[in-house]
Design a protein around this motif. Structure first.
Motif, PDB file in Angstrom:
ATOM      1  N   GLU A  30       0.804  -1.221   0.000  1.00 55.22           N
ATOM      2  CA  GLU A  30       0.000   0.000   0.000  1.00 55.22           C
ATOM      3  C   GLU A  30       0.843   1.279   0.000  1.00 55.22           C
ATOM      4  N   VAL A  31       2.162   1.153   0.035  1.00 59.18           N
ATOM      5  CA  VAL A  31       3.025   2.343  -0.056  1.00 59.18           C
ATOM      6  C   VAL A  31       2.975   2.857  -1.493  1.00 59.18           C
ATOM      7  N   PRO A  32       2.568   4.120  -1.711  1.00 60.99           N
ATOM      8  CA  PRO A  32       2.323   4.589  -3.086  1.00 60.99           C
ATOM      9  C   PRO A  32       3.574   4.938  -3.885  1.00 60.99           C
ATOM     10  N   LEU A  33       4.700   5.199  -3.189  1.00 67.45           N
ATOM     11  CA  LEU A  33       5.878   5.701  -3.904  1.00 67.45           C
ATOM     12  C   LEU A  33       7.160   5.191  -3.261  1.00 67.45           C
ATOM     13  N   THR A  34       8.135   4.844  -4.093  1.00 67.37           N
ATOM     14  CA  THR A  34       9.464   4.462  -3.618  1.00 67.37           C
ATOM     15  C   THR A  34      10.515   5.346  -4.276  1.00 67.37           C
ATOM     16  N   LEU A  35      11.352   5.950  -3.448  1.00 68.16           N
ATOM     17  CA  LEU A  35      12.522   6.672  -3.938  1.00 68.16           C
ATOM     18  C   LEU A  35      13.665   5.669  -3.976  1.00 68.16           C
ATOM     19  N   GLN A  36      14.085   5.304  -5.176  1.00 71.22           N
ATOM     20  CA  GLN A  36      15.057   4.229  -5.360  1.00 71.22           C
ATOM     21  C   GLN A  36      16.462   4.819  -5.478  1.00 71.22           C
ATOM     22  N   ASN A  37      17.376   4.319  -4.645  1.00 72.51           N
ATOM     23  CA  ASN A  37      18.744   4.840  -4.638  1.00 72.51           C
ATOM     24  C   ASN A  37      19.544   4.239  -5.800  1.00 72.51           C
ATOM     25  N   SER A  38      19.077   4.517  -7.011  1.00 71.69           N
ATOM     26  CA  SER A  38      19.704   3.978  -8.212  1.00 71.69           C
ATOM     27  C   SER A  38      19.487   4.950  -9.365  1.00 71.69           C
TER      28      SER A  38
END
Length: 526
Positions: free
Chosen positions: A251-259
């Motif tokens: 249910e987490v709408p957004l991921t900030l990806q360290n890539s």
């Protein structure tokens, strides 16, 4: 009467103005990491500093005092969690284990950390209250929470029911478990296990091992959540915690990806994943005159990061380092967290802390010797520093393999290290002319800097976006609840296979009946 009307009109004007500017006064932002090493706080501090400059009120929860407060952020360090992490890592012999070709951290230790660290946090009632509400005030709420993608389920469980819009900051770039549960495609054929020295370009044998590793990781994760973490959360927080903790991540709408494609493989992401690699990277600043004079000859910078204690390395390995450093045609700046070293070579300087980005961006840097931490390799790429990587544990092997694939790093295994091999590889990476590592590092630096918007600005915009739209449900994908059977249309394939079988069977039966009928007709004619 006129004066009363004037005051009333002025009051209404001020009230309207206050309502107008209220959304601009800043969001209450909670940032939290359960990471067991200090490096996990680095991207959070970078993002938090950017958010604070925009007028937001930022609080960082972690097991490490200092990083947040030193950068002007509110700091929340639960004392029991701090003590647990310190005790958990105190007996680590990471470099020594790798040098002896042993497993630095056992799978069981990696698993138990998830629920033991969670329980350490849950035992601190005041910190839980402050995590659920700003300063524990029941009349105030967090506008948005940014949680670490490493061990997020504990924090998601604590915030469950508080209606806090949540974002995930995935500090381990090669770990795809969280974003996969949010619906992002992560086929094992192109998703290398972060603990092995492999990239997307896997051979058939590597893909067999990779599938086994990822399946094992999936089973370990299910075991950790279902058998240990869920009962722990329910014991402290009650039965409102869902039985399936995976649903909280979904249910987490957004991921900030360290890539980023400039420092990693190009992978298929949905719109709810935003690449923000090098969130913490910054241009090099001026160094002290004393250090500048030491660097003038040209230098090699050696750092094993914040999670690996260089002072704990075996004596045999330290003697190899000494023997190599003393014969190099440059000076050496070494991050050493121990005491004063006896008989230190004259061309070597040690300290527990060095301004790493200033050194990596220095024009006299010849080479960077690193442990393969993701943040260090991103900094090396950003500053164009050719790198020799000595992987130690966790994602170091995967990070090193990726950097080697991109050409700006050379990888050496600590288990097979020798004086001649280490010196030869440092000289190779540090060469001023005809150096492919230096050229590749310059290219990576150019790509990382040539962006329409900086990673910090991009991440800040997205945090504000999720807070503004109170959860950003429009970013969620329906794929997150599809089974593997559904996602790959296995049921459809099965339908067509069965249909084809039935058609062939039917045609075969019709043909047989036609043949039999023709034979009967011939017999009657005869």
């Amino acid at each position: 009467m006129t004066r009363v009307a004037y005051r009333l009109g002025l009051y209404q004007l001020l009230l309207g103005f206050s309502l107008l500017i209220e959304p601009l006064l800043g969001y209450n932002v909670l940032m939290a990491t359960m990471g067991g090493t200090k490096s996990h706080t680095v991207p959070f501090v970078a993002l938090g500093t950017s958010l604070r400059s925009r007028g937001h009120n930022v609080t960082l929860l972690s097991a490490f005092p200092g990083p947040a407060a030193n950068n002007g952020l509110h700091e929340l360090v639960p004392s029991i969690l701090e003590a647990y992490v310190e005790n958990f890592t105190a007996e680590w012999d990471l470099v020594g284990a790798r040098f002896r070709n042993e497993l630095p951290v056992s799978p069981w230790d990696a698993m138990r950390y998830a629920w033991e660290s969670c329980e350490a946090l849950l035992q601190d009632a005041s910190s839980i209250a402050s995590m659920r509400k700003p300063n524990g005030d029941p009349h105030v709420r967090w506008d948005v929470a940014v949680l670490d993608g490493a061990y997020p389920e504990c924090m998601l469980g604590i915030l469950h029911g508080e209606n806090v819009p949540t974002i995930m900051l995935n500090t381990v770039a090669l770990y795809s478990g969280s974003i996969m549960r949010q619906g992002n495609p992560s086929p094992w054929s192109v998703t290398p296990y972060f603990g092995k020295a492999i990239t997307q370009d896997m051979t058939f044998f590597q893909r067999i091992l990779n599938a086994a590793a990822l399946l094992t990781l999936k089973i370990m994760h299910w075991f950790t959540l279902s058998i240990y973490l869920q009962p722990t959360l329910q014991r402290y927080l009650g039965n409102h915690i869902p039985n399936d903790l995976h649903s909280l991540t979904a249910e987490v709408p957004l991921t900030l990806q360290n890539s980023h494609y400039s420092v990693g493989d190009s992978v298929p992401y949905l719109s709810n994943v935003v690449n923000v690699a090098c969130l913490h990277c910054k241009p090099a600043m001026q160094l002290s005159s004393d250090l500048e004079s030491f660097l003038r000859r040209g230098f090699v910078f050696v750092s094993m990061g914040s999670s690996v204690r260089a002072s704990g390395m075996p004596e045999a390995l330290r003697q190899i380092f000494f023997a190599v450093f003393s014969t190099l045609p440059y000076n050496v700046v070494w991050k050493w967290d121990g005491g004063k070293i006896k008989d230190l070579p004259a061309n070597v300087r040690t300290a527990a802390w060095w301004p790493q980005q200033e050194l990596l961006g220095h024009p006299k840097l010849r080479a960077f010797v690193s442990h393969g931490g993701l943040l260090s390799l991103h900094e090396a790429a950003y500053h164009g520093a050719p790198t020799l990587v000595l992987p130690v544990f966790c994602d170091h092997d995967g990070n090193a393999a990726q950097a080697e694939k991109l050409g700006y790093a050379l990888v050496m295994d600590l288990a097979g290290i020798s004086i001649s091999a280490l010196r030869e590889d440092i000289i190779k990476v540090a060469a001023l002319h005809n150096n492919s590592y230096r050229e590749a590092a310059k290219k990576r630096s150019a790509l990382l800097r040539d962006l329409p918007i900086s990673p910090g600005e991009l991440a800040t915009w997205w945090v504000e976006h999720v807070a503004k739209y109170d959860g950003a449900d429009h970013l969620k994908s329906s794929i997150r609840y599809m089974s593997v059977f559904h996602y790959y249309s296995m049921d459809v394939v099965l339908f067509y296979i069965l249909s084809l079988i039935l058609i062939i069977y039917g045609l075969k039966k019709l043909f047989r009946q036609a043949v039999i009928g023709q034979d009967v007709f011939k017999k009657k004619v005869d």
